[in-house]
Design a protein around this motif. Structure first.
Motif, PDB file in Angstrom:
ATOM      1  N   SER A  62       0.845  -1.197   0.000  1.00  0.00           N
ATOM      2  CA  SER A  62       0.000   0.000   0.000  1.00  0.00           C
ATOM      3  C   SER A  62       0.879   1.245   0.000  1.00  0.00           C
ATOM      4  CB  SER A  62      -0.876   0.041   1.257  1.00  0.00           C
ATOM      5  OG  SER A  62      -1.513  -1.189   1.481  1.00  0.00           O
ATOM      6  N   LEU A  65      -2.628   4.879   4.075  1.00  0.00           N
ATOM      7  CA  LEU A  65      -3.809   4.336   4.747  1.00  0.00           C
ATOM      8  C   LEU A  65      -5.106   4.882   4.145  1.00  0.00           C
ATOM      9  CD1 LEU A  65      -2.661   4.321   8.484  1.00  0.00           C
ATOM     10  CD2 LEU A  65      -2.873   2.387   6.931  1.00  0.00           C
ATOM     11  N   GLU A  72      -5.652  -2.359  -0.717  1.00  0.00           N
ATOM     12  CA  GLU A  72      -5.192  -1.355   0.247  1.00  0.00           C
ATOM     13  C   GLU A  72      -6.195  -1.192   1.374  1.00  0.00           C
ATOM     14  OE1 GLU A  72      -2.280   1.478  -2.456  1.00  0.00           O
ATOM     15  OE2 GLU A  72      -4.147   2.308  -1.718  1.00  0.00           O
ATOM     16  N   GLU A  73      -7.485  -1.401   1.040  1.00  0.00           N
ATOM     17  CA  GLU A  73      -8.511  -1.264   2.065  1.00  0.00           C
ATOM     18  C   GLU A  73      -8.369  -2.362   3.121  1.00  0.00           C
ATOM     19  OE1 GLU A  73     -12.217  -0.260   0.313  1.00  0.00           O
ATOM     20  OE2 GLU A  73     -13.323  -0.755   2.144  1.00  0.00           O
ATOM     21  N   ARG A  76      -5.439  -1.519   5.333  1.00  0.00           N
ATOM     22  CA  ARG A  76      -5.790  -0.482   6.310  1.00  0.00           C
ATOM     23  C   ARG A  76      -6.675  -1.066   7.409  1.00  0.00           C
ATOM     24  NH1 ARG A  76     -10.358   3.816   5.461  1.00  0.00           N
ATOM     25  NH2 ARG A  76     -11.397   1.811   5.553  1.00  0.00           N
TER      26      ARG A  76
END
Lengths: 618, 89
Positions: A62, A65, A72-73, A76
Motif C-alpha cells: 500500500s 492508509l 489497500e482497504e 488499512r
C-alpha cells in the motif's frame, strides 16, 4: 482466533516485502482469502528465540492508509483492527526500499502514528549500494525514532536481528508507542525527505542500469516489438514445453485407472472410480504443466519489474478501446485463468474501466479451453505443414486465440460506448527498478498457484464429474435394450432439451451432454465426453487419444468447427461467474456477462456452422 | 490534448524526453480527488524536480514516464498537464 501474537508485514509496493516474508516464514505458508472479499491472505509462522512461535501475515502493498483499491482497504482495516477474520497486529514490520527512502518513509510516518510496536526493515541495502548510496541505519533510526534493521531479504541478511527485536518488542509493555502524532500528507512528505537526507551519508553517481535497459525496452518501436516477441515466446513455451509432462501425467492416470480396474471386482463403485473420478479429474489435472509454465512467465515478468513496462507500452492501444494499460496485466493473466485475471483488475482505478476489463476477461483464451481445443483439433485438423515450421493444427489454435482477442477488443469498444460509458480511464503507477528475479520467491509463488489449481480440480471438478457420472449412469438401461445407456439416463434426457436449442448451430446430442457439465468448468467438456463414451463403451480406455478418434467418426467437420468457436466465447465457468459477482458486488454484471457471451457464442458458432456447411463440410 | 498554458510557459505534458524541470504549482482541481491524492503520495507535487523519461509507444504519445527523486512514475498526459513547470536551476 489464536492467542498467539500476530506480526504484520506492511510497506509500499516494490519494497521487497514478499521476499522478506518468504525469508522469515519459509515455504510453509497458508494462502487464503479474507472473508467476503477476494483479497488474498498470505500467512505463516515465525519462530522467535524466546517467545516461541508467532503468526506472521503479509499485508497487501500500500502507498498509504487512504485506500485506492480493495487490497489497500484490507491492509488499512487490518492495521486499524476492523478487518473481519484478522485480529489487530501486535507488532509491525514496515519494509522500506533502501534505494528509495524519501518515497517509502512517507508511509512510515503515517504508520508510526497507529501506536503499534514497530520495526523498520531497511530492505535491499545491497541494491542501494549498487545505485551508489551509502546509508547509515543509526542515523535513520534517530530521524524516524523507530528501530531500524538493515536487511537483504534474498540473502536472509537481517532475519535473525528482526526475530530478536520482535522478541523484545512483544515481551515489553511499551506505552511509548502511543506518542507519535498524526501528520498530514504534506507533513509526512517533508519529514520523509528530511529523514532520507539524514540517512544517506553519501550519494555517488553510478551508471543507472534501469535507465539503460529502459532505453531499449521502452523504445517506442523496438520496445513494442520486444514485448510481442516476449509474448510469442511465452505462448510457444506453454505448448511446446508442456507436451512431455502432459504425456507423463496422462500415462500415470491411465495406469492408475487400469490398476483400480484390476484391483476391484466389477461394480458400480468401480465404474464410478474409473469412469467418473479418474477419467474426469485426470483429464483436467493433465494440463497442470501448462498452467505452471504460464504462471512461471507471469511471475517472472512481475518479479523483474517488466510488467509495469508492458502496461506502459500497451496503454496507447488500450486507451483507444477505452481501457488502460493496467488492464493489460489482468488480461494477460486471463490467458492462464480468468479468475486471477479478474482479481488482478483491482489495480485499475476507474470503476467503469475496471468493469469493462472484467467483462472481457473471459474472452481471453484461458488454459481450461486448451484440453477442449486439443481434443477437437487433433481429431479433425490434419497434422500437416502449411509452411516450414508452421503446422495447420498450430495455426488453427492461434486463430482461436486471435478470435478471442479480437472479440474482446470489439466487446470493449462497444461496452465502453454503451453500458459502461463515461468515466475516464487513467494510468497512474510506479515503474519499479529492474531486479534480478529470485528463484526461491518464484518457486514459492508457483507452488502456491499450482496448489490452488489442484485444489480446484479436487473440489469443484471432482464434484461435477461425479454428479455427471451419476446423471449419465442412472437409471440403468435394461440389457438387450436398443437404447444406449446415455440416452436412457437422466442426463441424456436433459441434454435432449439442450439439443433442441443448439441443433440449429450444428450441435449434436454428444455436445448437448457435454455442454451441461461444462457450465461448471470448460475443461469438464472433455471429461464429460470421455465419461460419456466410457459409459457407452465400457471396455475401451477413455484417454484423449481414443476420444479424438471416436469423435472423428461421429462428428462432421462443420460441427467440430462450430464447437471450437462456441468455446471461444461461451461463459462456461462457474468460478468466473462467481468471482465476477464478488468483484462487482452485484448479480447484475455477472448476469450481463453470461448473457452477452452466450449470445456471442451462439451467433459465432452458428455463423461458423452455416458457412462450413455452405462450403460442403457438413 | 489539454494544453493548459494559462500562467506558465510549460507543463509536464509538454516536457520533452530527457529534459528536467521544476514543478512550480499544480492545478489540483483539474484532477479527480483519488488520482490527485495518489500523485502526491507518489511524490509528484509542487516544489520538486521532474525529468521526462519516456513517451508512448507505436500507437500514441500517451502515456509518459517521469522521474521524481528516485521514483519512476507512469501517468497519462491529462494528469501531466496539471503540473506547471519552470526550468530547473
Amino acid at each position: 482466533m489464536t492467542a498467539r501474537p500476530l506480526v504484520a508485514l506492511i510497506g509500499n509496493p516494490n519494497a521487497g516485502k514478499t521476499s522478506l516474508f518468504n525469508a522469515l516464514t519459509g515455504a510453509r505458508q497458508k494462502v487464503g482469502n479474507y472473508p467476503g472479499v477476494t483479497v488474498e491472505r498470505h500467512a505463516g509462522h515465525l519462530q522467535l528465540p524466546h517467545l516461541g512461535e508467532v503468526d506472521l501475515v503479509d499485508l497487501p502493498g500500500s502507498y498509504s492508509l487512504t485506500p485506492a483499491s480493495p487490497d489497500e482497504e484490507v491492509a488499512r482495516n487490518v492495521l486499524l483492527g476492523t478487518q473481519a477474520g484478522e485480529k489487530r497486529p501486535d507488532a509491525l514490520i514496515i519494509v522500506v526500499d533502501a534505494g528509495n527512502l524519501a518515497q517509502h518513509l512517507r508511509f512510515v510516518f503515517e504508520l508510526r502514528a497507529l501506536g503499534i510496536p514497530t520495526i523498520v526493515a531497511l530492505n535491499m541495502v545491497d541494491m542501494a549500494q549498487r545505485d551508489g548510496l551509502t546509508l547509515d541505519a543509526t542515523a535513520l533510526e534517530s530521524a524516524i525514532d523507530l528501530p531500524v534493521i538493515s536487511t537483504v531479504a534474498v540473502r536472509r541478511r537481517g532475519v535473525e536481528e528482526i526475530k530478536a527485536k520482535l522478541d523484545e518488542l512483544l515481551a515489553a509493555d511499551t506505552p511509548a508507542w502511543a506518542g507519535f502524532a498524526d501528520m498530514s500528507l504534506d507533513e509526512r512528505t517533508v519529514s520523509a525527505r528530511r529523514a532520507a537526507k539524514q540517512a544517506v551519508v553519501h550519494e555517488s553517481a553510478t551508471r543507472d542500469v534501469t535507465r539503460r535497459i529502459d532505453a531499449v525496452l521502452l523504445h517506442p518501436i523496438a520496445g513494442f516489438l520486444i514485448l510481442l516477441a516476449i509474448l510469442f515466446v511465452i505462448f510457444q513455451s506453454v505448448f511446446s514445453l508442456a507436451e512431455a509432462p502432459i504425456g507423463w501425467i496422462e500415462a500415470a492416470i491411465a495406469a492408475l485407472g487400469d490398476g483400480v480396474k484390476g484391483a476391484l471386482a466389477p461394480s458400480i463403485l468401480r465404474d464410478l472410480l474409473t469412469e467418473g473420478v479418474i477419467a474426469g479429474v485426470g483429464a483436467v489435472v493433465a494440463f497442470l504443466p501448462q498452467i505452471v509454465i504460464l504462471f512461471f512467465f507471469i511471475l517472472l515478468l512481475e518479479a523483474t519489474g517488466y510488467m509495469a513496462r508492458a502496461a506502459f507500452l500497451m496503454d496507447g492501444l488500450m486507451a483507444r478501446l477505452g481501457l488502460s494499460g493496467r488492464g493489460f496485466i489482468p488480461l494477460l493473466s486471463s490467458f492462464a485463468c480468468a479468475v486471477p485475471g479478474i482479481m488482478a483488475t483491482r489495480a485499475i482505478a476507474d470503476p467503469k474501466d475496471r468493469l469493462v476489463t472484467i467483462l472481457i476477461a473471459p474472452l481471453m483464451t484461458c488454459s481450461a479451453r486448451l484440453p477442449v481445443y486439443a481434443v477437437i483439433i487433433s481429431a479433425f485438423i490434419p497434422a500437416r505443414q502449411v509452411a516450414p515450421a508452421i503446422g495447420l493444427q498450430g495455426l488453427v489454435l492461434f486463430g482461436l486465440y486471435l478470435m478471442g482477442i479480437l472479440g474482446a477488443m470489439g466487446a470493449a469498444f462497444c461496452l465502453r460506448r454503451t453500458v459502461a460509458r463515461g468515466g475516464t480511464s487513467h494510468l497512474l503507477m510506479e515503474m519499479p527498478r529492474y531486479q534480478w528475479p529470485r528463484t526461491r520467491d518464484i518457486l514459492i509463488a508457483l507452488l502456491q498457484r499450482a496448489w490452488i489449481f489442484l485444489r480446484r480440480a479436487g473440489t469443484i471438478i471432482f464434484t461435477t464429474t461425479v454428479i455427471l457420472w451419476v446423471l449419465l449412469s442412472f437409471p440403468r438401461v435394461g440389457s438387450g435394450s436398443a437404447e444406449s445407456q446415455i440416452e436412457h439416463s437422466i442426463g441424456g434426457r436433459i441434454a435432449s432439451g439442450i439439443e433442441y436449442v443448439v441443433r440449429p448451430i450444428g450441435f449434436n446430442h454428444d455436445i448437448a451432454i457435454a455442454l451441461l457439465p461444462a457450465m461448471a468448468a470448460r475443461e469438464v467438456a472433455v471429461s464429460a465426453l470421455a465419461t460419456a463414451y466410457a459409459i457407452d463403451t465400457p471396455d475401451e480406455a477413455q484417454m484423449s487419444g481414443q476420444l479424438a478418434s471416436h469423435l472423428g467418426t461421429r462428428w462432421s467437420l462443420a460441427t467440430a468447427l462450430a464447437f471450437l468457436v462456441w468455446f471461444v466465447f461461451a461463459p462456461q465457468c462457474i468460478s468466473t461467474i462467481a468471482i465476477t459477482r464478488r468483484e462487482t458486488n452485484s448479480w447484475k454484471w455477472p448476469a450481463f456477462m453470461v448473457g452477452y457471451l452466450f449470445v456471442l457464442a451462439y451467433v459465432a458458432a452458428g455463423a461458423t456452422y452455416w458457412t462450413a456447411v455452405a462450403f460442403g463440410l457438413g | 490534448m489539454a494544453r493548459n498554458m494559462r500562467d506558465s510557459p510549460l507543463n509536464l505534458a509538454a516536457l520533452p524526453v530527457g529534459a528536467r524541470a521544476h514543478i512550480t504549482h499544480v492545478d489540483w482541481d483539474s484532477i479527480d480527488a483519488t488520482s490527485a491524492r495518489r500523485l502526491r503520495e507518489l511524490g509528484l507535487d509542487a516544489g520538486v524536480d521532474v525529468e521526462a523519461l519516456h513517451r508512448g509507444s507505436l500507437f500514441a504519445r500517451d502515456p509518459m514516464a517521469v522521474r521524481v527523486g528516485r521514483m519512476r512514475i507512469i501517468l497519462r498526459l491529462v494528469h501531466a498537464a496539471a503540473f506547471h513547470l519552470e526550468p530547473s536551476t
